[in-house]
Design an enzyme around this catalytic site. Structure first.
Site, PDB file in Angstrom:
ATOM      1  N   LYS A   1       4.134   8.514   9.233  1.00  0.00           N
ATOM      2  CA  LYS A   1       3.692   7.883  10.482  1.00  0.00           C
ATOM      3  C   LYS A   1       4.551   8.218  11.704  1.00  0.00           C
ATOM      4  CE  LYS A   1       1.109   4.042   8.357  1.00  0.00           C
ATOM      5  NZ  LYS A   1      -0.306   4.240   8.546  1.00  0.00           N
TER       6      LYS A   1
ATOM      7  N   ASP B   1       9.393   2.495   0.281  1.00  0.00           N
ATOM      8  CA  ASP B   1       8.331   3.178   1.003  1.00  0.00           C
ATOM      9  C   ASP B   1       8.426   2.748   2.465  1.00  0.00           C
ATOM     10  OD1 ASP B   1       6.061   4.168   2.138  1.00  0.00           O
ATOM     11  OD2 ASP B   1       4.709   3.541   0.524  1.00  0.00           O
TER      12      ASP B   1
ATOM     13  N   TYR C   1       0.863  -1.181   0.000  1.00  0.00           N
ATOM     14  CA  TYR C   1       0.000   0.000   0.000  1.00  0.00           C
ATOM     15  C   TYR C   1       0.895   1.225   0.000  1.00  0.00           C
ATOM     16  CZ  TYR C   1      -3.355   3.500   1.700  1.00  0.00           C
ATOM     17  OH  TYR C   1      -4.141   4.616   1.841  1.00  0.00           O
TER      18      TYR C   1
HETATM   19  C1  LIG Z   1       3.661   1.856   3.313  1.00  0.00           C
HETATM   20  C2  LIG Z   1       2.717   3.010   3.296  1.00  0.00           C
HETATM   21  N1  LIG Z   1       2.890   4.002   2.412  1.00  0.00           N
HETATM   22  C3  LIG Z   1       2.085   5.079   2.367  1.00  0.00           C
HETATM   23  C4  LIG Z   1       1.021   5.187   3.232  1.00  0.00           C
HETATM   24  C5  LIG Z   1       0.128   6.388   3.171  1.00  0.00           C
HETATM   25  O1  LIG Z   1       0.354   7.187   4.285  1.00  0.00           O
HETATM   26  P1  LIG Z   1      -0.755   8.224   4.778  1.00  0.00           P
HETATM   27  O2  LIG Z   1      -1.875   7.403   5.338  1.00  0.00           O
HETATM   28  O3  LIG Z   1      -0.041   9.045   5.808  1.00  0.00           O
HETATM   29  O4  LIG Z   1      -1.159   9.021   3.597  1.00  0.00           O
HETATM   30  C6  LIG Z   1       0.786   4.185   4.177  1.00  0.00           C
HETATM   31  C7  LIG Z   1      -0.334   4.276   5.113  1.00  0.00           C
HETATM   32  O5  LIG Z   1      -0.681   3.372   5.813  1.00  0.00           O
HETATM   33  C8  LIG Z   1       1.657   3.058   4.207  1.00  0.00           C
HETATM   34  O6  LIG Z   1       1.473   2.062   5.058  1.00  0.00           O
END
Ligand SMILES: Cc1ncc(COP(=O)(O)O)c(C=O)c1O
Length: 444
Positions: free
Chosen positions: A276, A248, A143
């Site tokens: 996060k 990521d 994700y």
């Molecule tokens: C690996 C990863 N990338 C990007 C995101 C997106 O982050 P945000 O919810 O702060 O937009 C998340 C959210 O859970 C994530 O787990």
């Protein structure tokens, strides 16, 4: 029996004015009702009905310090007294950017934004501008936020395969209504942890591929570790073929260590995204990476915008979070790791005790518990075979027992958790699994 009456009433009220009754779609899945928080401190959260929970949800990841950490609050208070956000430059931005370049092995330079979704958008833009190519390789079960050009579906059990090694032209399906089918036309969706498919695809299509984006540990689908050599191979191939490698690290950053997963594994991506845990619960995300790529922002070839980027409150929160996490040589990381290990081992033991088949994948302070007829889960395909309705039942019963967990199976441990929290959680799991086993026996 706990009462959730006030949460139920407030949810009904919320639905009258807040679309869906929750502020982020996933939160609606909590049963018997999405609970309403009253307050939280340390490892505990209290709801409006007066119930207290040991919190392993941790706000979906940011609360790595636990809730209401006094030093974090003091630093926010101090920073905000000097003004919350300026829209002009200030020292906090330099200090945080410098700190990040010191602790993150891949970071020559840094750019700030507000959410993980935005950081991913910027990283993809940088990769395309840098390479002059368009396609992005991403993987099943990962994700990367909810922006149109990368959002497939989430939870992602229905992800469709796409033009991969075969070169077939099958499109990647949009993840939501309102998303143009064209928005994903530059995405190549591959199975993760399969080095052969990756190599074949990258070699065949290197001329079109700008970037490979991956969670370095597949936290969003089963907390699955990379198989030995897989990320190394990914690094080798992307370097050889002129493709930008993006890790990521929105979940793994400041959780698997101060240097994130890439620091822990000793593999340097070209770019990384973080969010996060970075600011301990205040909205902040960032992209960091190689100077030559980040340079595209400096020379104006890539636009990077955002009204609240670099705001004083977020900078102060992140600096304090990094201070606390880095203290005494980062002693908090092995401590969190040990607690998560104890939790994972304890849960495996409870599953066995009551005759449930399941897998608990853990790395550092994050783990995933799933009910599945398998001994190990290394791929998204295997992960998709889990019994998610059984886990939903488990999560609901754990809530009743005073333990707050995500309904999808991912758990977080913070520096505020103690052994006693883990033991209490395991006692709760014992009661819950015993009751679930008894129900199943009765039902035959
Ligand atoms: C690996 C990863 N990338 C990007 C995101 C997106 O982050 P945000 O919810 O702060 O937009 C998340 C959210 O859970 C994530 O787990």
């Amino acid at each position: 029996m706990k009462s959730f009456e006030k949460s139920k009433t407030m949810f009904a009220e919320s639905e009258t004015v807040l679309a869906g009754g929750v502020a982020s779609s996933l939160r609606a899945s909590m049963k018997p009702v999405p609970v309403f928080a009253e307050s939280a401190s340390g490892s505990r959260i209290r709801d409006v009905d007066g119930n207290e929970y040991i919190d392993f949800l941790l706000a979906y990841g940011p609360s790595v310090l636990g809730h209401a950490h006094p030093e974090l609050i003091a630093s926010l208070h101090e920073a905000m007294q000097r003004g919350i956000t300026y829209g002009v430059q200030h020292r906090g931005e330099i200090e945080l950017a410098r700190r990040l370049t010191e602790v993150l092995p891949c970071a020559d330079k840094v750019a700030f934004s507000g959410s993980g979704t935005e950081a991913v958008m910027l990283a993809l833009r940088l990769a395309r501008a840098y390479t002059g190519k368009k396609k992005i390789v991403r993987f099943h079960g990962h994700y990367h936020g909810w922006s149109d050009t990368i959002f497939t579906s989430f939870p992602s059990a229905d992800m469709k395969p796409s033009a991969g090694a075969s070169g077939s032209a099958e499109a990647v399906m949009p993840g939501t209504g309102g998303q143009s089918e064209l928005s994903l036309r530059e995405i190549i969706l591959l199975p993760w942890n399969d080095a052969a498919v990756l190599e074949q695809t990258l070699r065949e299509r290197a001329g079109e591929i700008a970037a490979v984006i991956t969670e370095p540990v597949m936290c969003n689908s089963g907390c699955i570790r990379p198989l030995p050599g897989y990320l190394e191979k990914m690094r080798e191939l992307t370097a050889e073929l002129g493709i930008v490698l993006i890790f990521d690290e929105v979940i793994t950053g400041f959780r698997l260590g101060l240097g994130g997963a890439h620091g822990r594994f000793g593999i340097k991506p070209d770019l990384m995204t973080m969010g996060k845990a970075l600011a301990g619960g205040i909205a902040l995300s960032a992209v960091a990476g190689a100077g030559a790529i980040m340079e595209l922002i400096a020379n104006g070839r890539v636009s990077h915008l955002g009204t609240l980027n670099g705001n004083g409150a977020a900078m102060a929160a992140a600096l304090t979070t990094l201070d606390i996490l880095g203290r005494n040589g980062g002693e908090m990381f092995p401590k969190m790791d040990a607690l998560a290990q104890r939790a994972a081992e304890g849960l495996r033991e409870k599953l066995r005790k009551f005759g449930f088949r399941g897998v608990v994948n853990q790395i550092g302070p994050v783990f995933h518990l799933m009910f599945i007829e398998r001994d190990r889960v290394d791929t998204f395909e295997d992960f998709s075979r889990r019994d998610s309705s059984l886990y939903f039942e488990f999560a609901e019963r754990m809530l009743e027992e005073g333990v707050l967990i995500r309904t999808n199976g991912l758990w977080y441990v913070s520096i505020a958790h103690e052994e006693r929290d883990i033991e209490l959680m395991l006692e709760a799991a014992d009661r819950v699994l015993q009751a679930m086993a008894a129900d199943r026996k009765r039902e035959g």
